[in-house]
Write an enzyme that holds these catalytic residues in place. Structure first.
Site, PDB file in Angstrom:
ATOM      1  N   PHE A  48      -1.459   6.796   2.581  1.00  0.00           N
ATOM      2  CA  PHE A  48      -0.962   7.747   3.571  1.00  0.00           C
ATOM      3  C   PHE A  48       0.044   7.104   4.526  1.00  0.00           C
ATOM      4  O   PHE A  48       1.062   7.696   4.863  1.00  0.00           O
ATOM      5  CB  PHE A  48      -2.132   8.329   4.383  1.00  0.00           C
ATOM      6  CG  PHE A  48      -2.863   9.397   3.634  1.00  0.00           C
ATOM      7  CD1 PHE A  48      -2.440  10.718   3.707  1.00  0.00           C
ATOM      8  CD2 PHE A  48      -3.961   9.098   2.841  1.00  0.00           C
ATOM      9  CE1 PHE A  48      -3.104  11.718   3.013  1.00  0.00           C
ATOM     10  CE2 PHE A  48      -4.626  10.085   2.144  1.00  0.00           C
ATOM     11  CZ  PHE A  48      -4.200  11.403   2.229  1.00  0.00           C
ATOM     12  N   ASP A  75      -5.732   2.548   8.241  1.00  0.00           N
ATOM     13  CA  ASP A  75      -7.143   2.153   8.373  1.00  0.00           C
ATOM     14  C   ASP A  75      -7.323   0.681   8.733  1.00  0.00           C
ATOM     15  O   ASP A  75      -8.366   0.281   9.245  1.00  0.00           O
ATOM     16  CB  ASP A  75      -7.879   2.414   7.047  1.00  0.00           C
ATOM     17  CG  ASP A  75      -8.272   3.879   6.886  1.00  0.00           C
ATOM     18  OD1 ASP A  75      -7.911   4.682   7.761  1.00  0.00           O
ATOM     19  OD2 ASP A  75      -8.926   4.205   5.877  1.00  0.00           O
ATOM     20  N   GLU A 126     -19.661  16.338   2.731  1.00  0.00           N
ATOM     21  CA  GLU A 126     -18.878  17.098   1.737  1.00  0.00           C
ATOM     22  C   GLU A 126     -19.401  16.837   0.332  1.00  0.00           C
ATOM     23  O   GLU A 126     -19.525  17.746  -0.490  1.00  0.00           O
ATOM     24  CB  GLU A 126     -17.397  16.714   1.847  1.00  0.00           C
ATOM     25  CG  GLU A 126     -16.774  17.234   3.145  1.00  0.00           C
ATOM     26  CD  GLU A 126     -15.295  16.937   3.281  1.00  0.00           C
ATOM     27  OE1 GLU A 126     -14.778  16.103   2.520  1.00  0.00           O
ATOM     28  OE2 GLU A 126     -14.647  17.546   4.153  1.00  0.00           O
ATOM     29  N   VAL A 166      -2.252  -7.594  -3.941  1.00  0.00           N
ATOM     30  CA  VAL A 166      -1.900  -8.615  -2.951  1.00  0.00           C
ATOM     31  C   VAL A 166      -3.143  -9.452  -2.653  1.00  0.00           C
ATOM     32  O   VAL A 166      -4.222  -8.909  -2.397  1.00  0.00           O
ATOM     33  CB  VAL A 166      -1.352  -7.961  -1.659  1.00  0.00           C
ATOM     34  CG1 VAL A 166      -1.067  -9.021  -0.605  1.00  0.00           C
ATOM     35  CG2 VAL A 166      -0.103  -7.161  -1.973  1.00  0.00           C
ATOM     36  N   ALA A 215      -6.433  10.059   7.875  1.00  0.00           N
ATOM     37  CA  ALA A 215      -5.114  10.214   7.252  1.00  0.00           C
ATOM     38  C   ALA A 215      -4.051  10.561   8.300  1.00  0.00           C
ATOM     39  O   ALA A 215      -2.915  10.090   8.217  1.00  0.00           O
ATOM     40  CB  ALA A 215      -5.186  11.296   6.184  1.00  0.00           C
ATOM     41  N   GLY A 247       0.819  -1.212   0.000  1.00  0.00           N
ATOM     42  CA  GLY A 247       0.000   0.000   0.000  1.00  0.00           C
ATOM     43  C   GLY A 247       0.851   1.259   0.000  1.00  0.00           C
ATOM     44  O   GLY A 247       1.620   1.500   0.938  1.00  0.00           O
TER      45      GLY A 247
HETATM   46  C1  LIG Z   1     -13.472  10.166   0.148  1.00  0.00           C
HETATM   47  C2  LIG Z   1     -12.596  10.151   1.371  1.00  0.00           C
HETATM   48  C3  LIG Z   1     -12.365  11.330   2.070  1.00  0.00           C
HETATM   49  C4  LIG Z   1     -11.540  11.341   3.196  1.00  0.00           C
HETATM   50  N1  LIG Z   1     -11.316  12.522   3.856  1.00  0.00           N
HETATM   51  C5  LIG Z   1     -10.467  12.552   4.896  1.00  0.00           C
HETATM   52  C6  LIG Z   1     -10.138  13.781   5.542  1.00  0.00           C
HETATM   53  O1  LIG Z   1     -10.629  14.844   5.152  1.00  0.00           O
HETATM   54  N2  LIG Z   1      -9.266  13.744   6.582  1.00  0.00           N
HETATM   55  C7  LIG Z   1      -8.693  12.580   7.021  1.00  0.00           C
HETATM   56  O2  LIG Z   1      -7.892  12.605   7.968  1.00  0.00           O
HETATM   57  N3  LIG Z   1      -8.999  11.406   6.444  1.00  0.00           N
HETATM   58  C8  LIG Z   1      -9.851  11.363   5.400  1.00  0.00           C
HETATM   59  N4  LIG Z   1     -10.146  10.173   4.790  1.00  0.00           N
HETATM   60  C9  LIG Z   1      -9.599   8.932   5.345  1.00  0.00           C
HETATM   61  C10 LIG Z   1      -8.167   8.734   4.906  1.00  0.00           C
HETATM   62  O3  LIG Z   1      -8.067   8.878   3.506  1.00  0.00           O
HETATM   63  C11 LIG Z   1      -7.716   7.341   5.335  1.00  0.00           C
HETATM   64  O4  LIG Z   1      -7.823   7.259   6.744  1.00  0.00           O
HETATM   65  C12 LIG Z   1      -6.277   7.082   4.918  1.00  0.00           C
HETATM   66  O5  LIG Z   1      -6.201   7.072   3.509  1.00  0.00           O
HETATM   67  C13 LIG Z   1      -5.780   5.754   5.473  1.00  0.00           C
HETATM   68  O6  LIG Z   1      -4.468   5.562   5.050  1.00  0.00           O
HETATM   69  P1  LIG Z   1      -3.960   4.108   4.677  1.00  0.00           P
HETATM   70  O7  LIG Z   1      -2.527   4.260   4.306  1.00  0.00           O
HETATM   71  O8  LIG Z   1      -4.324   3.163   5.760  1.00  0.00           O
HETATM   72  O9  LIG Z   1      -4.831   3.698   3.401  1.00  0.00           O
HETATM   73  P2  LIG Z   1      -4.855   4.371   1.948  1.00  0.00           P
HETATM   74  O10 LIG Z   1      -4.358   5.742   1.996  1.00  0.00           O
HETATM   75  O11 LIG Z   1      -6.230   4.138   1.454  1.00  0.00           O
HETATM   76  O12 LIG Z   1      -3.840   3.485   1.139  1.00  0.00           O
HETATM   77  C14 LIG Z   1      -4.047   2.124   0.898  1.00  0.00           C
HETATM   78  C15 LIG Z   1      -3.266   1.722  -0.327  1.00  0.00           C
HETATM   79  O13 LIG Z   1      -3.302   0.310  -0.432  1.00  0.00           O
HETATM   80  C16 LIG Z   1      -3.544  -0.068  -1.773  1.00  0.00           C
HETATM   81  N5  LIG Z   1      -4.169  -1.385  -1.757  1.00  0.00           N
HETATM   82  C17 LIG Z   1      -5.358  -1.717  -1.237  1.00  0.00           C
HETATM   83  N6  LIG Z   1      -5.587  -3.034  -1.363  1.00  0.00           N
HETATM   84  C18 LIG Z   1      -4.501  -3.551  -1.984  1.00  0.00           C
HETATM   85  C19 LIG Z   1      -4.134  -4.852  -2.389  1.00  0.00           C
HETATM   86  N7  LIG Z   1      -4.921  -5.898  -2.167  1.00  0.00           N
HETATM   87  N8  LIG Z   1      -2.960  -5.012  -3.023  1.00  0.00           N
HETATM   88  C20 LIG Z   1      -2.133  -3.951  -3.270  1.00  0.00           C
HETATM   89  N9  LIG Z   1      -2.435  -2.698  -2.872  1.00  0.00           N
HETATM   90  C21 LIG Z   1      -3.588  -2.505  -2.235  1.00  0.00           C
HETATM   91  C22 LIG Z   1      -4.438   1.038  -2.306  1.00  0.00           C
HETATM   92  O14 LIG Z   1      -4.371   1.118  -3.716  1.00  0.00           O
HETATM   93  C23 LIG Z   1      -3.880   2.267  -1.616  1.00  0.00           C
HETATM   94  O15 LIG Z   1      -2.882   2.904  -2.388  1.00  0.00           O
HETATM   95  C24 LIG Z   1     -10.950  10.137   3.654  1.00  0.00           C
HETATM   96  C25 LIG Z   1     -11.176   8.951   2.952  1.00  0.00           C
HETATM   97  C26 LIG Z   1     -11.983   8.947   1.813  1.00  0.00           C
HETATM   98  C27 LIG Z   1     -12.205   7.669   1.059  1.00  0.00           C
END
Ligand SMILES: Cc1cc2nc3c(=O)[nH]c(=O)nc-3n(C[C@H](O)[C@H](O)[C@H](O)COP(=O)(O)OP(=O)(O)OC[C@H]3O[C@@H](n4cnc5c(N)ncnc54)[C@H](O)[C@@H]3O)c2cc1C
Length: 447
Positions: A21, A307, A177, A86, A323, A18
């Site tokens: 963020f 997440d 939003e 994955v 995020a 991933g």
């Molecule tokens: C529409 C929307 C608005 C949001 N607004 C806010 C906000 O204003 N403020 C805030 O703090 N948070 C916000 N969030 C939440 C925030 O985006 C998430 O909490 C944050 O992205 C989590 O980070 P992460 O690294 O866990 O996951 P992500 O940033 O989602 O990254 C996960 C990565 O894993 C990859 N992935 C997933 N499954 C697989 C797989 N099987 N194989 C390979 N790669 C994979 C994806 O492509 C992605 O690049 C928002 C979320 C959304 C959807």
């Protein structure tokens, strides 16, 4: 000295699943470390999801809120990238199994984010829209515009109502939003674009199961957000639970229903199902329980962050899926892997609350920062600045700022053309046969 990897390699292999963020902060923290990093992501880009709703509502172009992973990791000479999905993790063999092969690891960081939770409502999953990734935003944008194109020639009043009704299910920050931005898109741009449509028939409805929007915010801020939505013409329906969606009709628990061609589901989030392959018992929402040092309790080589992770704070509540949490955890995992390499004690995670905010429209936002409530134009300005600051590249910041300034002064959104790929994959073709307007939005405009 670098710890030897399990296969005799001199440098430990760190695999990061991933490039979101959380994942990006791990790469950043390890870019000078004596390790070999492999980043695996199903997309070849990092997505800035907080601005995704602006792509769905024609304010921004997709390329302005995503950045190719390869250009981000260019600064990390010890990092490679593979675009693959994955499928499972084999903890016994220390391997990551993907659709493009198997990759061994010494340290594994799982940061695959979350997906929508439809709570078993398969009809919504199949025929509704969600907002979790770029294709979702593109599909929703193309579909909404296509509905208005379709409405221009519609003579059947019932069908017309369906084309002109947008329902957003879920009154969290994403739903609020999105509802505000859709209402503005319709009020400003569509009104000019479609002069023959009777706009008294257009409906934007926000449905929430509880009694207010933004449940995680103080009630005063919910009130402000509700007022701002109502001012934009959004209909609010509280205490309303969706139970099904069939033949363009959304059904509610109280027995009532509503016709709509556009239903957007923002009412639930669950951890990426990858957690199920770890062989550990999962917490609520499929989240993976971790130690305060951010690894699996029974496996110190497997780190789960963002997440997907479940860790409770002092108040007994899990840290929010935001995020900010993901970025803080990503930075800590990088530090803890370095501590491990040096034989030092690991640090424990301490959540730093940076506040929460939601934007509702022009000059309207609510924010809770440093235990203070912020509303109106000040909150709106804070929201814009914070989001601009956190965008990943300088180019994106410039492009987004230019768009916002243009949009502010002209009140016109540039991205209103329905551009869909002409050459379809087999899967898209199959989907198009099942449901034409969703899979190929251009098809809906051909009358
Ligand atoms: C529409 C929307 C608005 C949001 N607004 C806010 C906000 O204003 N403020 C805030 O703090 N948070 C916000 N969030 C939440 C925030 O985006 C998430 O909490 C944050 O992205 C989590 O980070 P992460 O690294 O866990 O996951 P992500 O940033 O989602 O990254 C996960 C990565 O894993 C990859 N992935 C997933 N499954 C697989 C797989 N099987 N194989 C390979 N790669 C994979 C994806 O492509 C992605 O690049 C928002 C979320 C959304 C959807």
């Amino acid at each position: 000295m670098a710890q030897a990897s399990s296969n005799g390699n001199q440098r430990p292999r760190v695999v990061i699943i991933g490039a979101g963020f959380a994942g990006l902060r791990v790469i950043e923290g390890l870019r000078k470390a004596p390790v070999d990093i492999l980043v695996i992501d199903r997309n070849n880009y990092h997505g800035f999801w907080p601005l995704l709703y602006q792509v769905a509502t024609s304010i921004l172009e997709p390329q302005q809120v995503v950045e190719p992973v390869r250009s981000i990791i260019r600064q990390a000479r010890n990092a490679r990238f593979v675009q693959a999905t994955v499928e499972a993790i084999d903890r016994e063999q220390h391997q990551v199994i993907t659709d493009r092969g198997t990759f061994p690891y010494d340290e594994l960081v799982i940061a695959a984010g979350s997906t929508s939770n439809f709570f078993g409502l398969e009809e919504i999953k199949e025929h509704g829209f969600e907002l979790k990734d770029m294709p979702d935003a593109m599909a929703l944008r193309n579909h909404m515009i296509s509905c208005f194109e379709q409405a221009v020639l519609e003579t059947d009043p019932e069908c017309l109502d369906q084309w002109l009704t947008v329902v957003i299910v879920g009154g969290g920050p994403t739903g609020v939003e999105l509802a505000g931005a859709i209402a503005e898109l319709i009020r400003n741009d569509f009104r000019n674009d479609y002069p023959t449509i009777d706009f008294s028939k257009v409906r934007v409805v926000l449905v929430e199961a509880m009694d207010r929007v933004l449940l995680t915010f103080p009630p005063e801020l919910s009130q402000k957000a509700q007022q701002a939505l109502t001012d934009l013409g959004v209909e609010l329906r509280f205490g309303t639970q969706v139970v099904g969606y069939k033949d363009q009709k959304l059904h509610f628990k109280d027995g009532t229903s509503m016709s709509a061609r556009t239903v957007v589901w923002t009412a639930g989030v669950q951890a990426n199902p990858l957690g199920k392959t770890l062989g550990v018992s999962l917490q609520r929402g499929g989240r993976v329980p971790i130690t305060p040092e951010l690894h699996l309790p029974e496996d110190p080589n497997v780190w789960v962050i963002g997440d997907m992770a479940y860790l409770e704070g002092k108040d007994g509540k899990p840290y929010p899926q935001l995020a900010t949490t993901a970025m803080q955890q990503g930075r800590l995992v990088a530090r803890n892997i370095l501590h491990k390499l040096k034989g030092e004690r690991l640090e424990r995670y301490r959540y730093v609350d940076r506040g929460t905010m939601a934007i509702i429209g022009r000059h309207a936002a609510v924010a809770r920062i440093w235990n203070v409530n912020w509303t109106g134009p000040i909150a709106w300005l804070i929201w814009l600045l914070v989001h601009l600051f956190y965008l990943i590249s300088f180019r994106d910041r410039v492009m987004v700022l230019v768009n916002w300034i243009y949009n502010y002064f002209t009140q016109e959104r540039g991205a209103r053309a329905v551009v869909a790929p002409r050459r379809m994959t087999t899967a898209q073709l199959e989907a198009a046969v099942a449901e034409p307007s969703r899979a190929d939005p251009t098809a809906a405009t051909q009358t």
